[in-house]
Design a protein around this motif. Structure first.
Motif, mmCIF file in Angstrom:
data_model
loop_
_atom_site.group_PDB
_atom_site.id
_atom_site.type_symbol
_atom_site.label_atom_id
_atom_site.label_comp_id
_atom_site.label_asym_id
_atom_site.label_seq_id
_atom_site.Cartn_x
_atom_site.Cartn_y
_atom_site.Cartn_z
ATOM 1 N N GLY A 137 0.864 -1.202 -0.025
ATOM 2 C CA GLY A 137 0.013 -0.051 -0.036
ATOM 3 C C GLY A 137 0.992 1.096 -0.033
ATOM 4 N N GLU A 138 2.099 1.073 -0.249
ATOM 5 C CA GLU A 138 3.014 2.282 -0.515
ATOM 6 C C GLU A 138 3.249 2.593 -2.049
ATOM 7 O OE1 GLU A 138 6.309 1.076 1.436
ATOM 8 O OE2 GLU A 138 5.461 0.542 3.427
ATOM 9 N N LEU A 139 3.366 3.989 -2.308
ATOM 10 C CA LEU A 139 3.927 4.511 -3.523
ATOM 11 C C LEU A 139 5.258 4.250 -3.602
ATOM 12 C CD1 LEU A 139 2.308 7.921 -3.739
ATOM 13 C CD2 LEU A 139 1.287 5.888 -4.168
ATOM 14 N N PRO A 140 5.589 3.720 -4.871
ATOM 15 C CA PRO A 140 6.849 2.816 -4.988
ATOM 16 C C PRO A 140 7.769 3.813 -5.712
ATOM 17 C CG PRO A 140 5.440 2.034 -6.805
ATOM 18 C CD PRO A 140 4.504 2.918 -5.858
ATOM 19 N N LEU A 141 8.054 4.890 -4.978
ATOM 20 C CA LEU A 141 8.955 5.913 -5.404
ATOM 21 C C LEU A 141 10.494 5.498 -5.671
ATOM 22 C CD1 LEU A 141 7.488 9.297 -4.362
ATOM 23 C CD2 LEU A 141 7.600 8.471 -6.606
ATOM 24 N N ASP A 142 10.963 4.708 -4.547
ATOM 25 C CA ASP A 142 12.218 4.221 -4.384
ATOM 26 C C ASP A 142 12.533 3.323 -5.577
ATOM 27 O OD1 ASP A 142 12.731 6.018 -2.370
ATOM 28 O OD2 ASP A 142 12.317 4.463 -0.844
ATOM 29 N N GLY A 143 11.623 2.285 -5.893
ATOM 30 C CA GLY A 143 12.036 1.221 -6.696
ATOM 31 C C GLY A 143 11.813 2.061 -8.156
ATOM 32 N N ASP A 144 11.058 2.792 -8.486
ATOM 33 C CA ASP A 144 10.817 3.744 -9.629
ATOM 34 C C ASP A 144 12.154 4.262 -9.893
ATOM 35 O OD1 ASP A 144 9.847 4.794 -12.078
ATOM 36 O OD2 ASP A 144 8.845 6.268 -10.690
ATOM 37 N N ARG A 145 12.690 5.166 -8.972
ATOM 38 C CA ARG A 145 14.128 5.820 -9.205
ATOM 39 C C ARG A 145 15.155 4.805 -9.497
ATOM 40 N NH1 ARG A 145 16.751 10.952 -6.225
ATOM 41 N NH2 ARG A 145 18.671 10.752 -7.257
ATOM 42 N N ALA A 146 15.029 3.697 -8.792
ATOM 43 C CA ALA A 146 16.246 2.501 -9.214
ATOM 44 C C ALA A 146 16.042 2.030 -10.338
ATOM 45 C CB ALA A 146 15.925 1.572 -7.957
ATOM 46 N N PHE A 147 14.951 1.853 -10.959
ATOM 47 C CA PHE A 147 14.590 1.397 -12.141
ATOM 48 C C PHE A 147 15.375 2.344 -13.195
ATOM 49 C CE2 PHE A 147 12.060 0.803 -16.306
ATOM 50 C CZ PHE A 147 12.430 -0.442 -16.311
ATOM 51 N N HIS A 148 15.079 3.492 -13.006
ATOM 52 C CA HIS A 148 15.503 4.356 -14.119
ATOM 53 C C HIS A 148 17.029 4.629 -14.098
ATOM 54 C CE1 HIS A 148 11.673 5.633 -16.219
ATOM 55 N NE2 HIS A 148 11.036 5.617 -14.875
ATOM 56 N N THR A 149 17.422 4.521 -12.832
ATOM 57 C CA THR A 149 18.913 4.782 -12.704
ATOM 58 C C THR A 149 19.666 3.443 -13.081
ATOM 59 O OG1 THR A 149 18.602 5.840 -10.567
ATOM 60 C CG2 THR A 149 20.636 4.830 -10.872
ATOM 61 N N ALA A 150 18.981 2.395 -13.180
ATOM 62 C CA ALA A 150 19.548 1.016 -13.568
ATOM 63 C C ALA A 150 19.650 1.260 -15.132
ATOM 64 C CB ALA A 150 18.744 -0.161 -13.229
ATOM 65 N N ILE A 151 18.693 1.725 -15.600
ATOM 66 C CA ILE A 151 18.634 1.930 -17.220
ATOM 67 C C ILE A 151 19.800 2.870 -17.515
ATOM 68 C CG2 ILE A 151 17.531 2.643 -19.598
ATOM 69 C CD1 ILE A 151 15.077 1.699 -17.889
ATOM 70 N N VAL A 152 19.977 3.929 -16.910
ATOM 71 C CA VAL A 152 21.019 4.875 -17.655
ATOM 72 C C VAL A 152 22.467 4.351 -17.115
ATOM 73 C CG1 VAL A 152 21.048 6.509 -15.500
ATOM 74 C CG2 VAL A 152 21.380 7.551 -17.553
ATOM 75 N N GLU A 153 22.560 3.748 -15.883
ATOM 76 C CA GLU A 153 23.622 3.321 -15.650
ATOM 77 C C GLU A 153 24.262 2.063 -16.668
ATOM 78 O OE1 GLU A 153 23.744 2.176 -11.508
ATOM 79 O OE2 GLU A 153 24.146 4.340 -10.771
ATOM 80 N N ALA A 154 23.549 1.505 -17.388
ATOM 81 C CA ALA A 154 23.815 0.476 -18.542
ATOM 82 C C ALA A 154 24.521 1.023 -19.443
ATOM 83 C CB ALA A 154 22.570 -0.213 -18.715
ATOM 84 N N CYS A 155 24.318 2.330 -19.740
ATOM 85 C CA CYS A 155 24.804 3.109 -20.760
ATOM 86 C C CYS A 155 26.275 3.532 -20.520
ATOM 87 C CB CYS A 155 24.146 4.495 -21.173
ATOM 88 S SG CYS A 155 22.172 4.156 -21.555
ATOM 89 N N GLY A 156 26.556 3.597 -19.408
ATOM 90 C CA GLY A 156 28.232 3.745 -19.001
ATOM 91 C C GLY A 156 28.567 5.145 -19.585
#
Length: 236
Positions: A137-156
């Motif tokens: 029942g919590e808004l998943p802001l932390d996981g959302d940020r982690a997801f988009h961060t993981a994508i950009v970090e894959a770019c190096g």
């Protein structure tokens, strides 16, 4: 007299300033309702999203109260504690989403060609974190940020990484948080999580075009959720 530094003003701040002047002149007295968002946009010659950003800014600063399903009402500032003024550099949340669409669409496409196992694992874990938060029942802001961060970090690319981090710092700003308070619900986040899963599937398949399209679709749907009628607030 010495010249003063000229600073460009964001559009939503210019709109808010006009409305504050009219309130100060008594055009909209305390307790009165402002014209509808669409009418303000037409009279000012600007977009409805820009008007919405201005109204949210005015609510944060204590000039108006947004009553979902009723309208925007002018507050009596003589009897209220005023809200803190917004930083001049504060980004408008709807403009931010549009900027993210452009930049993060290309980031997703690049990530699809470069993501390694550890990057994919980080994206999967972030989605699982979002799902777990929503289940509690919590808004998943932390996981959302982690997801988009993981994508950009894959770019190096550290410049891209820091750019996305700046987006997220603004995502936590007072304007975006206040707007989110009206339109972010567990139901809307369930839709967003499903959109993240489509992005992840495209990156995992190393399909750059599909990853870009999925990110664009996610940002378009996010923009639509935050641009919905005030009457639909908390029902999305």
């Amino acid at each position: 007299m010495p010249l003063q530094t000229v600073e460009p003003k964001r559009l939503y701040r210019q709109i808010a300033e006009q409305l504050r002047v009219l309130i100060g002149k008594g055009e909209f007295p305390a307790g009165s309702r402002l014209p509808a968002e669409r009418d303000l946009a037409r009279q000012l010659g600007v977009s409805r999203p820009s008007v919405r950003e201005a109204l949210i800014a005015m609510e944060v600063e204590g000039w108006v109260e947004i009553r979902t399903g009723s309208g925007i009402y002018v507050l009596d500032r003589s009897t209220r504690t005023h809200g803190a003024p917004l930083p001049p550099a504060e980004w408008g949340p709807l403009e931010l989403i549009r900027a993210r669409r452009v930049i993060e669409g290309e980031i997703a496409s690049l990530a699809a060609t470069q993501a390694r196992r550890k990057d994919l694992d980080a994206m999967r874990k972030a989605i699982e974190t979002m799902q777990a938060s929503a289940a509690r029942g919590e808004l998943p802001l932390d996981g959302d940020r982690a997801f988009h961060t993981a994508i950009v970090e894959a770019c190096g690319n550290v410049v891209l990484t820091e750019t996305v981090q700046t987006f997220w710092d603004s995502r936590r700003g007072p304007l975006f948080m206040r707007l989110g308070g009206y339109f972010e619900t567990l139901k809307s986040w369930q839709a967003a999580i499903a959109e993240h899963e489509v992005i992840f599937a495209a990156i995992k398949a190393h399909d750059g075009s599909a990853a870009r399209a999925a990110m664009h679709a996610h940002m378009d749907k996010s923009h639509a959720r935050f641009s919905a009628s005030w009457r639909r607030a908390k029902t999305l």
